[in-house]
Design a protein around this motif. Sequence first.
Motif: not given
Length: 456
Positions: A57-62, A134-138, A143-148, A201-202
Amino acid sequence: MNNQLTKGSITKSLLLFSLPMILGNLLQQFYNIADTFIVGQYLGSNALAAVGSSFTIMTFLTSIILGLCMGSGILFSMLFGAKQHDKMKTAFFVSFIGIAIMAIILQLLCLLFIHPILSFLNIPSDIYQQTYDYLFIIFWGFFFSFLYNYFSSVLRALGNSRIPLLFLAIATLINIVLDIFFIVQMHLGVSGAAIATIIAQAMSGTGIMLYVCLTQKELLPQKHHCYFDRDIFMKIRDYSLLTCIQQSVMNFGILMIQGLVNSFGVITMSAFAAAVKIDSFAYMPVQDFGNAFSTFIAQNKGAHLEDRIQKGLKSAIVISTIFCLMISCGVFVFAKELMMIFIHPQEVQIIQQGIQYLQIEGICYLGIGCLFLLYGYYRGVGKPGISVILTVISLGTRVLLAYLFAPTLGTLVIWWAIPIGWFLADITGILYGIKKEKWFQTQQIEKNKIMEGENI
């Protein structure tokens, strides 16, 4: 250092530009493998299945944000190749504001609808809480993933693929160290793995942003560049939206496959989680080569060097084919040994399912290599809509075959549906290219007609 990909040896330019991108994502995959190893060895198969499902799911959102950033990067490359630096800076301002807003909205939606997301994924009850934790924290680190991804796309669009590699390498090392600390020393379980990820990520996201702001000031928009330009916005919309659709459709199809895999139970989920990490690691270099090829095409498109584009296409095909053949042999022969990196030897059923998946995918990497080149080519020439069509064919075939036949014929159908989708998309993209793009035919270079901004 920002590099022109419009001069010099084509093969050398492609390899030197793509190598840091390949190394960067290999590092990312190395982290994913290390993360899988630590979770699998110290927390067990249930935790591995929970993290594996979360990764999908994180791969999809990213991929949504990555697609928007990549689409903007194509426009940056064209403007850079055409030496239209003022327009490029305005595009920087417009795209950053727009994509940042999208990232914030997406993060909030994920936090609000986390339970429906887990229901959509068919998460079994025995790992539901771990997956939620796991997902709630991820999601808080999205937003940090967006910055990178944004600042990496900007630098790569201008031919600088080394700095994103440096920040990714630092983040990967930090992530692995923190994984060990939070999981092994602090005994925080899957929550520890998630905390380690968002800290890394941050650091990578803010770090690369500060690097660009402090050392690449000539790339930053000045006050007179910071305004809403409708024409530039429309171009960014066209490139970014279609690339976003292409990336998200691709990963949404994978997400649907994950949901189907989950219905077969924890053993299949664990095998799929480990095998997909290996699979992604194996073909990631050719995916990054396709992205580098896209930047090469876009810069030369902006500079109106059509003959160089044609030569670059031939060179890219040779490089990609050689790599795919080599990696296919390695994955097929060493599938068992690769699975045993993550899974205890006594977990025979998990290992056997993983071997079956890897050997089927392994013999077909030429298909995915060709598809990534097609994606890169059509994005680079300003036709991201074709990439969307190819993605729909590839993923649509995969999902359709899997959902129609897997409930009665088993997981073997899911594994075979993946390369069948690759090859159908390849055939479509090649036939379109031969007919519409006139590949391998000599094209007369435009002379004395090039006006500033033409074909961008």
